[in-house]
Enzyme design. Structure first.
Site, PDB file in Angstrom:
ATOM      1  CE  LYS A  22      -1.545   1.464   4.120  1.00  0.00           C
ATOM      2  NZ  LYS A  22      -1.305   2.857   4.547  1.00  0.00           N
ATOM      3  CG  ASN A  23       2.381   2.660   3.495  1.00  0.00           C
ATOM      4  OD1 ASN A  23       1.210   2.984   3.244  1.00  0.00           O
ATOM      5  ND2 ASN A  23       2.799   2.437   4.724  1.00  0.00           N
ATOM      6  NE  ARG A  92      -1.297  11.752   8.760  1.00  0.00           N
ATOM      7  CZ  ARG A  92      -1.496  13.047   9.012  1.00  0.00           C
ATOM      8  NH1 ARG A  92      -2.695  13.440   9.354  1.00  0.00           N
ATOM      9  NH2 ARG A  92      -0.541  13.918   8.892  1.00  0.00           N
ATOM     10  CB  CYS A 116      -4.189  10.426  12.214  1.00  0.00           C
ATOM     11  SG  CYS A 116      -2.816   9.371  12.584  1.00  0.00           S
ATOM     12  N   PRO A 122       2.342  16.186  11.780  1.00  0.00           N
ATOM     13  CG  PRO A 122       4.252  17.215  12.637  1.00  0.00           C
ATOM     14  CD  PRO A 122       3.304  16.068  12.880  1.00  0.00           C
ATOM     15  CB  ILE A 123       2.341  18.211   6.364  1.00  0.00           C
ATOM     16  CG1 ILE A 123       1.413  19.433   6.522  1.00  0.00           C
ATOM     17  CG2 ILE A 123       1.558  16.912   6.398  1.00  0.00           C
ATOM     18  CD1 ILE A 123       0.492  19.659   5.343  1.00  0.00           C
ATOM     19  CG  ASP A 124       6.882  20.507  10.416  1.00  0.00           C
ATOM     20  OD1 ASP A 124       6.334  19.389  10.488  1.00  0.00           O
ATOM     21  OD2 ASP A 124       7.991  20.735  10.918  1.00  0.00           O
ATOM     22  CG  LEU A 125       9.801  18.057   8.594  1.00  0.00           C
ATOM     23  CD1 LEU A 125      10.352  16.686   8.954  1.00  0.00           C
ATOM     24  CD2 LEU A 125      10.808  19.153   8.953  1.00  0.00           C
ATOM     25  CG  ASP A 307       3.951   1.242   9.555  1.00  0.00           C
ATOM     26  OD1 ASP A 307       4.057   1.529   8.351  1.00  0.00           O
ATOM     27  OD2 ASP A 307       3.704   2.089  10.427  1.00  0.00           O
ATOM     28  CG  LEU A 329       9.538   6.751  13.668  1.00  0.00           C
ATOM     29  CD1 LEU A 329      10.450   5.715  14.282  1.00  0.00           C
ATOM     30  CD2 LEU A 329       9.293   6.403  12.233  1.00  0.00           C
ATOM     31  NE  ARG A 399      -6.960   4.455   6.311  1.00  0.00           N
ATOM     32  CZ  ARG A 399      -6.488   5.610   6.767  1.00  0.00           C
ATOM     33  NH1 ARG A 399      -6.902   6.093   7.917  1.00  0.00           N
ATOM     34  NH2 ARG A 399      -5.593   6.279   6.080  1.00  0.00           N
TER      35      ARG A 399
END
Ligand code: EPZ
Length: 422
Positions: A22-23, A92, A116, A122-125, A307, A329, A399
């Site tokens: 999936k990823n 996300r 989540c 965050p998505i700051d990076l 994961d 993480l 998912r």
């Protein structure tokens, strides 16, 4: 809503075919935004997250078909560049369209994903890197609004933290930028490696693939022609089924795997006393005489994957002794603990460290899934628990796992998918 009714304890035997990752499929489907015309992708897992991303691209105007684990997609018909809240809030990873859309069209709006279950995420990076590449970015009414009217330009990006989708986003943005982009502290996950390999094999010059320093030669908005390819096997799905065999002390073979992606997982299983037969594209796990306790610290690849943390925590309940599992993480990735405690697990949580005392006999119970991998940990516990377990809210499971109950029933599990009465 569905729930899974699972009878335990069971032994498993036979073999399971592993699906595509999936990823890996998510960024690779997003990368078709960079393509001039049709792209054909095989070995795609037919899971909800994949269908959600395809729906998002369809909403922007792309034409696609998902059939028999194959995606045929053409993004030349995209006319919109806004990824709306109703879709992004359910997944996300929608943020993966930001880099390629901005690079191709010069503007993009993506709803902020919101938090989540496992953390603030965050998505700051992602945003900081795109700004360094010349994007103007603002946050308005819950949306990231990004523009780059003169196109993106290559930049030297140094990620403060290793970010998997952040690396993927910047690689895709850099592919159409003007000039060279260097990413230092890039993610090295196999899923990021495959994205780089596919782009590199189709005209995007990328150096350092598989290392933490990537160099991407931008094509200055010249679209890519992507030849058909297949998604790599899902190492987390494979690890999950290895844990299903381990927790039930069964012998099981997994086919269509890439064992080199499973090194840190199989090493821990061997440490715990299980036998592992590595045949490159298939792997067989054999029972342990005594399941030994384990110490795990989650890390970025090639370290032990976050994961797989929940699945090993469930397994550790059957080890003879105390196991210590540290989650490095994500700040809130132990929600499976309280559910496992309902089944009788003896777990002490201290911040981001869980101490699991075993061997503890588990008993069936009603439990609730909270996130994708936590759900799979509850399935594993239910396979060894005495009696009936009902796992609720398994939309989390759907998912990321393709046909999980069918695959487990085929090797001897007693699982039914039923409808909630209310
Ligand atoms: C990817 O998420 C995976 N998802 C996750 O898998 C996986 O758990 C995670 O990588 C870590 O391996 C997909 O690939 C779709 P990160 P991602 O950015 O990219 C922080 C599953 O079960 N961070 O590598 O969102 C972040 O908070 C899912 O399939 C920032 O601070 O993870 C986290 O602490 C769950 N700022 C750490 O970095 C940023 O801009 C790693 O996150 C980005 C990330």
């Amino acid at each position: 809503m569905d729930y899974l009714k699972i009878e335990g304890p069971v032994y498993l035997e036979g073999s399971i075919d592993i699906s595509g990752a999936k990823n890996a499929a998510l960024p690779l489907i997003a990368s078709t935004i960079l393509a001039k015309d049709d792209v054909c992708i095989s070995n795609v897992p037919e899971v909800v997250d994949i269908k959600t991303l395809l729906k998002l691209l369809g909403n922007l105007g792309a034409e696609f078909e998902l059939k028999n684990n194959q995606v045929n997609i053409n993004t030349s018909t995209i006319t919109k560049t806004t990824a709306t809240y109703d879709i992004v809030r359910t997944m996300r990873a929608s943020i993966l369209v930001l880099g390629p859309i901005l690079a191709r069209f010069g503007h993009c709006e993506v709803s902020l994903p919101g938090g989540c279950a496992i953390g603030q995420r965050p998505i700051d990076l992602h945003l900081k890197a795109l700004e360094q590449m010349g994007a103007n970015i603002s946050i308005e009414s819950g949306y990231v609004k990004a523009t780059a009217k003169d196109g993106l330009k290559g930049a030297d990006i140094i990620f403060d933290k290793i970010t998997v989708t952040g690396t993927a986003n910047v690689v895709m943005a850099a592919a159409l930028a003007k000039g060279k982009t260097t990413i230092t502290n890039a993610a090295r996950e196999p899923e990021v490696v495959q994205l780089c390999e596919v782009l590199n094999q189709n005209g995007v010059n990328i150096k350092g693939i598989g290392t933490s320093v990537l160099e991407i030669e931008g094509r200055n908005k010249e679209l890519v022609e992507i030849k058909p390819f297949g998604i790599i096997p899902d190492r987390i799905e494979a690890g999950t089924y290895l844990c299903a065999a381990a927790i039930t002390n069964s012998t099981l073979t997994l086919n269509n795997v890439c064992t080199k992606h499973l090194g840190s997982v199989t090493a821990k299983l061997e440490e715990m006393g299980f036998g592992i037969e590595d045949n490159q594209e298939s792997i067989t796990i054999k029972p342990a005489k005594v399941i030994k306790p384990v110490r795990i610290v989650t890390q970025e690849y090639p370290g032990f994957p976050t994961d797989m943390q929940a699945q090993f925590l469930a397994l550790a309940t059957q080890a003879e002794g105390a196991s210590v599992i540290e989650e490095r993480l994500f700040e809130n990735r132990f929600m499976h603990v309280s559910e496992l405690q309902r089944m009788g697990a003896d777990i002490a949580l201290n911040g981001n460290v869980a101490t699991v005392s075993g061997k503890t006999p588990l008993s069936g119970a009603d439990v609730m899934a909270t996130d994708l991998r936590a759900s799979s940990a509850l399935v594993l516990a239910a396979l060894v628990a005495r009696g009936t377990s009902n796992i609720h809210r398994i939309y989390h499971l759907d998912r990321g796992y393709d046909s999980l109950e069918e695959k487990l029933v085929k090797v001897g599990a007693k699982i039914q998918r039923l409808k909630e009465s209310i």
